[in-house]
Design a protein around this motif. Structure first.
Motif, PDB file in Angstrom:
ATOM      1  N   LEU A 100      33.171  21.465  18.548  1.00 33.36           N
ATOM      2  CA  LEU A 100      33.848  21.869  17.309  1.00 33.36           C
ATOM      3  C   LEU A 100      35.315  21.452  17.336  1.00 33.36           C
ATOM      4  N   GLN A 101      35.984  21.688  18.474  1.00 30.59           N
ATOM      5  CA  GLN A 101      37.388  21.292  18.566  1.00 30.59           C
ATOM      6  C   GLN A 101      37.551  19.781  18.506  1.00 30.59           C
ATOM      7  N   LEU A 102      36.603  19.053  19.073  1.00 30.67           N
ATOM      8  CA  LEU A 102      36.635  17.591  18.984  1.00 30.67           C
ATOM      9  C   LEU A 102      36.562  17.145  17.526  1.00 30.67           C
ATOM     10  N   GLY A 119      30.240  30.918  18.762  1.00 29.26           N
ATOM     11  CA  GLY A 119      30.895  31.883  17.891  1.00 29.26           C
ATOM     12  C   GLY A 119      32.307  31.415  17.601  1.00 29.26           C
ATOM     13  N   ILE A 120      32.769  31.619  16.388  1.00 34.14           N
ATOM     14  CA  ILE A 120      34.113  31.145  16.033  1.00 34.14           C
ATOM     15  C   ILE A 120      35.126  32.282  15.940  1.00 34.14           C
ATOM     16  N   ARG A 121      34.673  33.525  16.137  1.00 34.41           N
ATOM     17  CA  ARG A 121      35.573  34.673  16.229  1.00 34.41           C
ATOM     18  C   ARG A 121      35.152  35.501  17.432  1.00 34.41           C
ATOM     19  N   ARG A 122      36.109  35.945  18.246  1.00 33.85           N
ATOM     20  CA  ARG A 122      35.742  36.739  19.412  1.00 33.85           C
ATOM     21  C   ARG A 122      35.070  38.038  19.008  1.00 33.85           C
ATOM     22  N   GLU A 182      39.714  29.322   9.829  1.00 31.95           N
ATOM     23  CA  GLU A 182      40.376  28.363   8.944  1.00 31.95           C
ATOM     24  C   GLU A 182      40.198  26.931   9.430  1.00 31.95           C
ATOM     25  N   GLN A 183      40.185  26.733  10.758  1.00 31.98           N
ATOM     26  CA  GLN A 183      39.940  25.389  11.282  1.00 31.98           C
ATOM     27  C   GLN A 183      38.552  24.905  10.881  1.00 31.98           C
ATOM     28  N   VAL A 184      37.561  25.777  10.994  1.00 34.03           N
ATOM     29  CA  VAL A 184      36.186  25.392  10.669  1.00 34.03           C
ATOM     30  C   VAL A 184      36.033  25.156   9.174  1.00 34.03           C
ATOM     31  N   ARG A 185      36.722  25.933   8.372  1.00 33.07           N
ATOM     32  CA  ARG A 185      36.628  25.781   6.922  1.00 33.07           C
ATOM     33  C   ARG A 185      37.016  24.364   6.483  1.00 33.07           C
ATOM     34  N   GLY A 186      37.910  23.731   7.226  1.00 29.51           N
ATOM     35  CA  GLY A 186      38.360  22.390   6.860  1.00 29.51           C
ATOM     36  C   GLY A 186      37.617  21.266   7.559  1.00 29.51           C
ATOM     37  N   LEU A 187      36.512  21.594   8.247  1.00 27.15           N
ATOM     38  CA  LEU A 187      35.779  20.601   9.026  1.00 27.15           C
ATOM     39  C   LEU A 187      35.256  19.482   8.134  1.00 27.15           C
ATOM     40  N   PHE A 210      28.141  28.707   8.357  1.00 27.65           N
ATOM     41  CA  PHE A 210      27.554  27.785   7.377  1.00 27.65           C
ATOM     42  C   PHE A 210      28.186  27.984   6.003  1.00 27.65           C
ATOM     43  N   ALA A 211      28.463  29.241   5.645  1.00 25.03           N
ATOM     44  CA  ALA A 211      29.095  29.531   4.360  1.00 25.03           C
ATOM     45  C   ALA A 211      30.505  28.944   4.293  1.00 25.03           C
ATOM     46  N   LEU A 212      31.235  28.972   5.418  1.00 25.09           N
ATOM     47  CA  LEU A 212      32.572  28.373   5.445  1.00 25.09           C
ATOM     48  C   LEU A 212      32.521  26.879   5.140  1.00 25.09           C
ATOM     49  N   LEU A 213      31.383  26.270   5.455  1.00 20.87           N
ATOM     50  CA  LEU A 213      31.199  24.838   5.227  1.00 20.87           C
ATOM     51  C   LEU A 213      30.562  24.553   3.867  1.00 20.87           C
ATOM     52  N   GLY A 214      30.456  25.581   3.043  1.00 17.08           N
ATOM     53  CA  GLY A 214      29.912  25.399   1.705  1.00 17.08           C
ATOM     54  C   GLY A 214      28.419  25.616   1.605  1.00 17.08           C
TER      55      GLY A 214
END
Length: 263
Positions: A100-102, A119-122, A182-187, A210-214
């Motif tokens: 994901l970071q890549l 997971g994207i939130r601890r 927020e980082q994932v939202r802009g992927l 998945f929802a963050l990605l639309g």
């Protein structure tokens, strides 16, 4: 079997098969060997590159934290070192976070991404699991001598005596709070979010990503015109856990169906 000098790390990697390049990124306290059950399927039509991440497998540790972003930079440098043209990336657990970071930090270097059991939130992780992670440190090394993770490390690591130090670093990483929403939202890299139906986070967290990605916002339509515009997808593998998902035949089948699908 080769090594690449990248970012001050002597990064070990193996190459299997021929075809479109595909990088597989292993989970924490593991190595590329973790993909043994699915390697043949991935290498059937792809050139598979299997790196061992910092401090794991045959890659010796260096004087820096075990950090997702830094390891993502290592893989970006490896892509450049090998002259690869936008390889696809499949990452599991720790490797999924690195993937994901890549994709976030170096989107121009990645074709498609499969982020598995990430997971994207601890605070999305189950509370009892967070309590267990809080106990991971060098003192736990003595209790792990009979585990497959230690057996692998003792067998292949350049410095087997570094195992307690690796546990300290992994523990420190797991105790650190994070939220990559927020980082994932802009992927921008087409991404398959994959998880077990009994993972370290509830299935609803994968749906949240998945929802963050639309995704999941409307009916997909007969022609698929209602699917996420970025080419993203979601898969929850039935009958699997965080600890066996990459051994399931569904893992490679689902990942390859996404990666090999024409745009």
């Amino acid at each position: 079997m080769s090594y690449a000098e990248v970012n001050g790390i002597n990064l070990y990697f193996e190459t299997h098969g021929t075809g479109r390049p595909l990088i597989l990124l292993h989970g924490g306290l593991g190595s590329g060997e973790m993909f043994g059950a699915s390697l043949a399927a991935f290498a059937g039509n792809h050139q598979v590159i299997l790196p061992d991440l910092q401090g794991h497998g045959r890659t010796a540790d260096v004087d820096r934290p075990v950090d997702y972003a830094l390891m993502a930079d290592d893989i970006a440098a490896l892509i450049g070192h090998l002259g690869l043209d936008r390889p696809d990336v499949v990452g599991f657990s720790l490797g999924g976070g690195v993937g994901l970071q890549l994709a976030i930090r170096h989107p121009e270097k990645v074709g498609k991404l499969v982020a598995t059991s990430v997971g994207i939130r601890r605070d999305a992780f189950f509370p009892d699991l967070l309590e267990q992670q809080a106990q991971v440190n060098a003192a736990a090394a003595a209790f792990m001598k009979d585990t497959p993770m230690y057996e692998l490390y003792a067998r292949v690591a350049p410095r087997p005596e570094d195992f307690p130090r690796l546990l300290d670093k992994i523990g420190e990483t797991m105790r650190r709070d994070f939220d990559h929403t927020e980082q994932v939202r802009g992927l921008r890299v087409p991404t398959l979010i994959m998880g077990a139906d009994a993972d370290m986070v509830p299935p609803s967290h994968f749906v949240e990503i998945f929802a963050l990605l639309g995704g999941g916002q409307r009916d997909g339509g007969w022609m698929g015109d209602g699917r996420p515009k970025g080419g993203h997808a979601l898969a929850i593998l039935p009958g699997t856990t965080h600890y066996n998902i990459i051994d399931s035949p569904l893992f490679a089948t689902t990942a390859l169906a996404f990666l090999d699908q024409k745009a």
